[in-house]
Design an enzyme around this catalytic site. Structure first.
Site, mmCIF file in Angstrom:
data_model
loop_
_atom_site.group_PDB
_atom_site.id
_atom_site.type_symbol
_atom_site.label_atom_id
_atom_site.label_comp_id
_atom_site.label_asym_id
_atom_site.label_seq_id
_atom_site.Cartn_x
_atom_site.Cartn_y
_atom_site.Cartn_z
ATOM 1 N N TYR A 29 14.321 31.539 3.772
ATOM 2 C CA TYR A 29 13.122 32.189 4.274
ATOM 3 C C TYR A 29 13.330 32.312 6.015
ATOM 4 O O TYR A 29 13.794 31.543 6.548
ATOM 5 C CB TYR A 29 11.859 31.372 4.097
ATOM 6 C CG TYR A 29 11.370 31.253 2.648
ATOM 7 C CD1 TYR A 29 11.057 32.462 2.222
ATOM 8 C CD2 TYR A 29 11.450 30.121 1.958
ATOM 9 C CE1 TYR A 29 10.904 32.509 0.713
ATOM 10 C CE2 TYR A 29 11.142 30.042 0.704
ATOM 11 C CZ TYR A 29 10.759 31.324 0.195
ATOM 12 O OH TYR A 29 10.173 31.437 -1.268
ATOM 13 N N LYS A 89 0.897 -1.281 -0.029
ATOM 14 C CA LYS A 89 0.094 -0.097 -0.178
ATOM 15 C C LYS A 89 0.780 1.368 -0.171
ATOM 16 O O LYS A 89 2.124 1.155 0.366
ATOM 17 C CB LYS A 89 -0.971 -0.171 1.153
ATOM 18 C CG LYS A 89 0.005 -0.160 2.541
ATOM 19 C CD LYS A 89 -1.103 -0.225 3.914
ATOM 20 C CE LYS A 89 -0.183 -0.189 5.167
ATOM 21 N NZ LYS A 89 -1.300 -0.863 6.355
HETATM 22 C C1 LIG Z 1 -0.506 -1.531 6.935
HETATM 23 C C2 LIG Z 1 -0.942 -2.873 7.822
HETATM 24 C C3 LIG Z 1 -0.215 -3.851 7.627
HETATM 25 C C4 LIG Z 1 1.460 -3.694 7.554
HETATM 26 O O1 LIG Z 1 2.134 -3.079 8.864
HETATM 27 P P1 LIG Z 1 3.479 -2.854 9.186
HETATM 28 O O2 LIG Z 1 3.633 -2.187 10.354
HETATM 29 O O3 LIG Z 1 4.001 -1.833 8.155
HETATM 30 O O4 LIG Z 1 4.058 -4.241 8.952
HETATM 31 C C5 LIG Z 1 -0.553 -4.915 8.268
HETATM 32 N N1 LIG Z 1 -1.982 -5.111 8.253
HETATM 33 C C6 LIG Z 1 -2.886 -4.087 8.351
HETATM 34 C C7 LIG Z 1 -4.391 -4.235 8.378
HETATM 35 C C8 LIG Z 1 -2.311 -2.835 7.887
HETATM 36 O O5 LIG Z 1 -3.242 -1.795 7.743
#
Ligand SMILES: *Cc1c(COP(=O)(O)O)cnc(C)c1O
Length: 385
Positions: free
Chosen positions: A274, A35
Site C-alpha cells: 500500500y 495481567k
Molecule cells: C503492572 C504493575 C506492576 C508490574 O509492573 P512491571 O513494571 O511490569 O514490573 C506492579 N504494580 C502495579 C500496581 C502495576 O500496575
C-alpha cells in the site's frame, strides 16, 4: 494451526523468576503480574509457573482475567490492581479476588457486597496510596483513616497496603530522588496507620524496576511484571545493575514467528504494498509473510523492521498490511525457501537476531507495549526449551 504464532518458552519464565528470587530478602513475598494475558505471554502459562515457583500472589488488571485463570485451575491469591465498576464487585467477592480500594465510597460499597459472600472470614482487601504516581490511591494523609474504616467494616479487613512508583525505571539523579521521596511518603503513611494501632498487613511498593534496582524497597512483597517475561524496565538494564553489583540474567519468553507463504520475483522499479512507499531498485525476490498489524505487528515498524530467517536479517519492505507483510530476500537466495520460519522477535540465545526491546527502541516505546500488542488471533504455544 496458523504458522504465525507466539512460542512461549515457559522455562525462561521459570528461570527469570528464580533469578528474581535470588535477589529477594528471605521474608519478601512474590506477587507476579500476569495481567494483560501475562503481558501477551499467556497468563495461564505464566501463572502456573509463578505458582510452581512459590508466588504467593498473582496480579491481574480485570476481574475477567482472574476468573479465567481460576477456571483454568490456577489456585492463588489474585490481587486486582485496577479499579472495577460497582457491578463487578459482586464477582470480585464471589471469586474471592482481592480488590485494591482507596476511598470511602469503594470501601462501603465493597463491604456491602461482601456481606452476601463472606464465609466465616472477612474478605481481605488492599489499600492503595498515591505517593506520586498520579493514578489510583488515596492521599498519604488519608491512609490511616481509610485503614480504620476498612478494619471497622463488618465484612472486609485490611490485608495490605500498596503504592506504585512513577519513575523507578529511570537512572537519572532527579528521578532516583523522586522515587526516594515516594518511598518516604509511603513508609510514613504506613507509620501513621500503625500509630492508630492498625496492622497494615503486607506492605508493597516495588514493581520490577525498584525490585531489582532498590533492594531496600522490597518491604513485605514485590510485584514484578516485565522481568518475568525476560525484559528490563527501560533504563534499568543489565549493565546498570552489574555496575551496582547486582547480577540478574533475564531471558525473553516470547518468540513471535511465522513462515514464508510465498516467494515472488519482481523486476527493478516495481512497488511493494500500500502507498507504494518502497520500490525495487533491481530484480529481486520478495517473501510474503502471513503476519500483519492485526496480529500486533505494528504498522509503524516499517520501514526499519528486519526479520530473522535462517540466522540472517532481512528487511520488511513497504507498508505492513493488516494480515501480511513483505520481505526483500534478494535474488536467488539459496539460504531462504518457501515455508522457512521468519522470526519477528524472540530470545537471542534461541537464534532470533532481534528481541522485543529492539522493536521497542525502533518505535520509541517499551517492550511491554510490543508484547501486549500481539493480538488474540496469534496462538500462544508453550515451547519446549
Ligand atoms: C503492572 C504493575 C506492576 C508490574 O509492573 P512491571 O513494571 O511490569 O514490573 C506492579 N504494580 C502495579 C500496581 C502495576 O500496575
Amino acid at each position: 494451526m496458523r504458522c504465525t504464532r507466539a512460542l512461549i518458552y515457559g522455562e525462561n519464565i521459570r528461570s527469570n523468576i528464580l533469578e528474581i528470587k535470588k535477589l529477594l530478602n528471605p521474608s519478601t513475598k512474590l506477587c507476579c503480574a500476569v495481567k494483560a494475558d501475562g503481558y501477551g505471554n499467556s497468563a495461564s502459562i505464566a501463572a502456573k509457573i509463578a505458582v510452581e515457583c512459590g508466588a504467593e500472589f498473582l496480579a491481574i488488571a480485570t476481574v475477567q482475567e482472574g476468573i479465567e485463570l481460576q477456571e483454568n485451575g490456577i489456585n492463588a491469591n489474585f490481587i486486582l490492581l485496577s479499579p472495577c465498576s460497582p457491578e463487578e464487585f459482586t464477582e470480585v467477592a464471589a471469586h474471592n479476588i482481592i480488590p485494591v480500594l482507596f476511598d470511602e465510597e469503594m470501601i462501603s460499597t465493597f463491604d456491602d457486597v461482601s456481606k452476601k459472600f463472606r464465609k466465616n472470614k472477612k474478605h481481605g482487601v488492599f489499600l492503595a496510596i498515591d505517593t506520586g504516581m498520579g493514578r489510583i490511591g488515596c492521599l498519604p494523609e488519608e491512609a490511616s483513616n481509610l485503614a480504620k474504616k476498612i478494619n471497622s467494616s463488618n465484612n472486609i479487613s485490611l490485608m495490605g497496603v500498596i503504592t506504585h512508583f512513577a519513575v523507578s525505571d529511570s537512572i537519572s539523579d532527579e528521578n532516583k530522588e523522586y522515587t526516594e521521596r515516594q518511598f518516604k511518603a509511603f513508609t510514613s503513611a504506613l507509620n501513621s496507620i500503625k500509630s492508630e494501632g492498625i496492622d497494615p498487613g503486607i506492605c508493597s511498593c516495588s514493581a520490577s524496576a525498584a525490585a531489582i534496582a532498590n533492594p531496600e524497597m522490597q518491604l513485605d512483597m514485590i510485584r514484578p511484571g516485565i522481568i518475568l517475561y525476560g525484559y528490563y524496565p527501560d533504563e534499568i538494564t543489565q549493565n546498570y545493575l552489574e555496575s551496582k553489583g547486582i547480577h540478574l540474567n533475564l531471558r525473553p519468553a516470547m518468540q513471535l514467528e511465522t513462515k514464508i507463504a510465498a516467494i515472488r520475483r519482481f523486476k527493478a522499479g516495481e512497488s511493494i504494498s500500500y502507498g507504494r512507499t518502497w520500490e525495487t531498485t533491481s530484480e529481486t525476490d520478495i517473501a510474503v509473510l502471513p503476519i500483519g498489524y492485526a496480529d500486533g505487528l505494528l504498522r509503524r515498524l516499517s520501514p526499519g523492521l528486519k526479520v530473522t530467517i535462517n540466522g540472517k536479517l532481512y528487511p520488511v519492505v513497504g507498508r505492513i498490511c493488516m494480515d501480511q507483510c513483505m520481505v526483500d530476500i534478494g535474488i536467488n537466495n539459496h539460504d531462504v525457501k518457501r515455508w522457512d520460519t521468519a522470526i519477528i522477535f524472540g530470545p537471542k540465545e534461541g537464534g532470533a537476531l532481534t528481541d522485543a526491546a529492539d522493536l521497542a527502541k525502533m518505535t520509541s516505546t517499551i517492550p511491554y507495549e510490543i508484547m501486549t500488542s500481539i493480538t488474540k488471533r496469534v496462538p500462544r504455544i508453550l515451547a519446549n526449551a
